[in-house]
Design an enzyme around this catalytic site. Structure first.
Site, mmCIF file in Angstrom:
data_model
loop_
_atom_site.group_PDB
_atom_site.id
_atom_site.type_symbol
_atom_site.label_atom_id
_atom_site.label_comp_id
_atom_site.label_asym_id
_atom_site.label_seq_id
_atom_site.Cartn_x
_atom_site.Cartn_y
_atom_site.Cartn_z
ATOM 1 N N ASN A 78 0.800 -1.229 0.000
ATOM 2 C CA ASN A 78 0.000 0.000 0.000
ATOM 3 C C ASN A 78 0.828 1.273 0.000
ATOM 4 O OD1 ASN A 78 -1.521 -2.089 2.163
ATOM 5 N ND2 ASN A 78 -2.723 -1.430 0.411
ATOM 6 N N ILE A 85 1.014 6.851 0.209
ATOM 7 C CA ILE A 85 0.334 5.832 1.005
ATOM 8 C C ILE A 85 -1.120 5.706 0.552
ATOM 9 C CG2 ILE A 85 -0.295 5.150 3.364
ATOM 10 C CD1 ILE A 85 1.919 7.323 4.204
ATOM 11 N N CYS A 86 -1.549 4.481 0.314
ATOM 12 C CA CYS A 86 -2.946 4.226 -0.039
ATOM 13 C C CYS A 86 -3.691 3.863 1.235
ATOM 14 C CB CYS A 86 -3.032 3.092 -1.056
ATOM 15 S SG CYS A 86 -4.709 2.798 -1.616
ATOM 16 N N LEU A 87 -4.402 4.849 1.781
ATOM 17 C CA LEU A 87 -5.116 4.662 3.037
ATOM 18 C C LEU A 87 -6.326 5.586 3.010
ATOM 19 C CD1 LEU A 87 -4.962 3.279 5.861
ATOM 20 C CD2 LEU A 87 -3.641 5.244 6.629
ATOM 21 N N ASP A 122 -6.381 -3.388 -1.866
ATOM 22 C CA ASP A 122 -6.399 -1.991 -2.317
ATOM 23 C C ASP A 122 -4.949 -1.525 -2.483
ATOM 24 O OD1 ASP A 122 -7.295 0.516 -2.994
ATOM 25 O OD2 ASP A 122 -7.626 1.177 -0.928
#
Length: 153
Positions: A78, A85-87, A122
């Protein structure tokens, strides 16, 4: 004005009562340029690593989330090679889950949790994600190697 006093309050709390394994401070460039360090959690491939992050607080904070990225390279599904950052809590609705009631401490704790528990469904890094899903041993080996190479003091 509200933004400045809120940031000062958040920073003072981060200094006096930081979440475990997290430190955050003001960079010399002013109130909206922060740095943070997250210690890799025990029993993860990031254990004993010290990861540096950059936090840029936007003008519209807290109505807009801070932009946070890793400065230390990290092998993670992620987090991409630029440190992005994928959050969900780092993005505004409808795609994200940012709310003005959240704060920098909450975000750093969420990132720390993401490090310990990646979300391979994701991903930002598809190849690392499929490695995490289908060849966990190799993922753990690579992540540990990167931690030793880039995040060891």
């Amino acid at each position: 004005m509200q933004r400045a006093s809120r940031l000062k309050r958040e920073l003072s709390l981060l200094t006096t009562e930081p979440p475990p394994g997290i430190t955050c401070w003001q960079n010399e460039h002013g109130l909206d340029d922060l740095r943070a360090q997250i210690l890799g959690a025990a029993d993860t491939p990031y254990e004993k690593g010290i990861f540096n992050l950059e936090i840029v607080v936007p003008e519209r904070y807290p109505f807009e989330p801070p932009k946070i990225r890793f400065l230390t390279p990290i092998y993670h599904p992620n987090i991409d090679s630029a440190g992005r950052i994928c959050l969900d809590v780092l993005k505004l609705p409808p795609k994200g889950a940012w709310r003005p009631s959240l704060n920098i401490s909450t975000l750093l704790t969420s990132i720390q949790l993401l490090m310990a528990e990646p979300n391979p469904d994701d991903p930002l890094m598809a190849d690392i994600s499929s490695e995490y899903k289908y060849n966990r041993q190799l993922f753990l080996l690579n992540a540990k190697e990167w931690t030793e190479k880039y995040a060891s003091q």
